[in-house]
Design an enzyme around this catalytic site. Structure first.
Site, PDB file in Angstrom:
ATOM      1  N   PHE A  20     -92.443  56.980  36.953  1.00  0.00           N
ATOM      2  CA  PHE A  20     -91.585  57.266  38.318  1.00  0.00           C
ATOM      3  C   PHE A  20     -91.826  55.741  39.342  1.00  0.00           C
ATOM      4  O   PHE A  20     -93.491  56.313  39.324  1.00  0.00           O
ATOM      5  CB  PHE A  20     -92.220  58.560  38.442  1.00  0.00           C
ATOM      6  CG  PHE A  20     -92.017  59.678  39.957  1.00  0.00           C
ATOM      7  CD1 PHE A  20     -90.864  59.932  39.815  1.00  0.00           C
ATOM      8  CD2 PHE A  20     -92.962  59.312  40.951  1.00  0.00           C
ATOM      9  CE1 PHE A  20     -90.717  60.433  41.654  1.00  0.00           C
ATOM     10  CE2 PHE A  20     -92.281  59.303  42.501  1.00  0.00           C
ATOM     11  CZ  PHE A  20     -90.968  60.056  42.262  1.00  0.00           C
ATOM     12  N   GLU A  48    -100.845  61.490  44.428  1.00  0.00           N
ATOM     13  CA  GLU A  48     -98.919  63.060  44.166  1.00  0.00           C
ATOM     14  C   GLU A  48     -99.499  63.532  46.156  1.00  0.00           C
ATOM     15  O   GLU A  48     -98.990  64.561  45.772  1.00  0.00           O
ATOM     16  CB  GLU A  48     -99.561  63.835  43.381  1.00  0.00           C
ATOM     17  CG  GLU A  48     -99.352  63.446  42.158  1.00  0.00           C
ATOM     18  CD  GLU A  48     -98.119  63.032  41.446  1.00  0.00           C
ATOM     19  OE1 GLU A  48     -97.239  63.052  42.708  1.00  0.00           O
ATOM     20  OE2 GLU A  48     -98.148  62.195  40.118  1.00  0.00           O
ATOM     21  N   LEU A  82     -92.614  65.475  43.302  1.00  0.00           N
ATOM     22  CA  LEU A  82     -94.215  64.777  43.799  1.00  0.00           C
ATOM     23  C   LEU A  82     -94.127  66.353  44.281  1.00  0.00           C
ATOM     24  O   LEU A  82     -95.775  66.977  43.621  1.00  0.00           O
ATOM     25  CB  LEU A  82     -94.299  64.628  45.340  1.00  0.00           C
ATOM     26  CG  LEU A  82     -93.823  63.352  45.538  1.00  0.00           C
ATOM     27  CD1 LEU A  82     -94.703  62.371  46.949  1.00  0.00           C
ATOM     28  CD2 LEU A  82     -94.241  62.309  43.833  1.00  0.00           C
TER      29      LEU A  82
END
Length: 388
Positions: free
Chosen positions: A133, A367, A243
């Site tokens: 990602f 994150e 996310l």
């Protein structure tokens, strides 16, 4: 010895039969397949790729996505418990599964065309393809809106140029979900990593997440066919939704790391004798153990409720921020206290505590950093965005 679990408030009574089966299946897998090898992988900074087919066989890749695409269709409680047990093994292993499912398969499922879903999701679910990602950039971490990666139309496709950094799975990925600016919009693209102009050098010399592959993604005029644009992506909301999926798994995963540290601290202090008796009999030791147990119990309740809200379609992203922020913080504190209780022995790979502590330093940051989640909550409370 098999992991006994930590369940001071009888949270197992709140779980469904299917959730317990999923948790116990992965618990055995971690005990039998992960724990015997993970210290060596951490020490040598290698990813245990031999586990990927087994993870796929257990249905853990994209585990909460629909069966029609080859996925296990778990509820979110079961999925969270899977993340808990994987991170009890190692944060790097849970990161691999989180990225594959929440950050690659989820955006294809949510923002992709039906053709894209049928082409990619079964391959990713079987572990036959590995994904990454690409959002974070060298100069744009907590502010993804500032990204410099650009995509421009060219004939029957797009030309992507830019650099992404701190990308889990990057160097071993077959496909990357890359986010780029198209004029002032943000769009998602499925980029096959064997495309000319695409490079993914691994970031070396890490002292955390050493059993995980972390990379740069360098794109120099990479051509992406028109059909590889995620048609339903658009704006910053799309990658932030991805996310939020990953943060949900992290909130559960951190509990697993804390539980592992707690178990070792209890066993060690009961067996370690100083001044003629087990150190577990001393008040200062018991105070630390009581604190860790209390915080694990609170974190378990947060994660359980978060899962129920998600299954009911009532989850707000600020609630995920609260759980990620709290649970990673208490896991890191549990690891540090466990290391303290184990003295010098706590810094060796004979025990998993220092490994978990090093990993959690990264989980604390990625994150959404601890501070960013604080400010997300602050904005939710006050209506005033302090990070702008």
């Amino acid at each position: 010895m098999p992991f006994r679990g930590v369940d001071f408030y009888r949270i197992d009574d709140l779980l469904t039969h299917e959730e317990i089966i999923a948790r116990d299946t992965v618990r055995r897998f971690v005990d039998e397949k992960v724990i015997p090898i993970i210290d060596k992988h951490f020490e040598e900074a290698t990813f245990p790729g031999e586990l990927v087919p087994q993870l796929a066989e257990l249905g853990l890749l994209g585990g909460n996505l629909p069966e029609e695409y080859g996925c296990a269709n778990m509820n979110n409680g079961a999925y969270g418990l899977v993340m808990q047990e994987l991170e009890r093994g190692d944060s790097g292993l849970r990161s691999f599964v989180s990225v594959q499912g929440a950050l690659v398969m989820y955006p294809i499922y949510t923002f992709g065309s039906e053709e894209q879903k049928r082409e990619w999701l079964p391959l990713l679910a079987k572990g036959e393809k590995i994904g990454c990602f690409g959002l974070t950039e060298p100069d744009h971490g907590s502010d993804p809106a500032g990204m410099e990666t650009r995509a421009r139309l060219s004939g029957k496709g797009w030309i992507l140029s830019g650099t992404k950094r701190w990308i889990t799975n990057g160097s071993i990925a077959d496909v990357a979900v890359v986010w780029a600016k198209v004029d002032e919009d943000i769009r998602g693209f499925i980029v096959e990593t064997n495309t000319p102009g695409f490079q993914a050098p691994e970031i070396k010399n890490k002292l955390s997440l050493r059993a995980s592959v972390t990379s740069d993604l360098i794109m120099d005029d990479v051509f992406v066919p028109e059909e590889n644009l995620l048609p339903k992506s658009g704006g910053l909301r799309a990658p932030l939704m991805c996310l939020n999926q990953a943060r949900y798994g992290i909130a559960w995963g951190a509990v697993g790391a804390a539980m592992a540290c707690y178990e070792w601290a209890v066993d060690y202090t009961k067996a370690r004798t100083q001044f003629g008796k087990p150190i577990a009999s001393f008040q200062l030791v018991q105070e630390k153990l009581a604190h860790i147990l209390t915080e694990i119990t609170k974190a378990q309740l947060l994660a359980w409720r978060l899962g129920r809200l998600k299954d009911e379609g009532k989850l707000h992203f600020a609630q995920t921020s609260l759980a990620k922020r709290n649970n990673v913080w208490i896991a890191l504190e549990a690891a540090r206290l466990a290391r303290d209780l184990m003295g010098a022995n706590g810094i060796t790979l004979e025990y998993p505590v220092f490994r978990h502590m090093c990993n959690l330093e990264s989980v604390f940051t990625y994150e959404g950093t601890h501070h960013i989640h604080t400010l997300i909550l602050g904005e939710h409370i006050t209506g005033l965005p302090a990070y702008k």
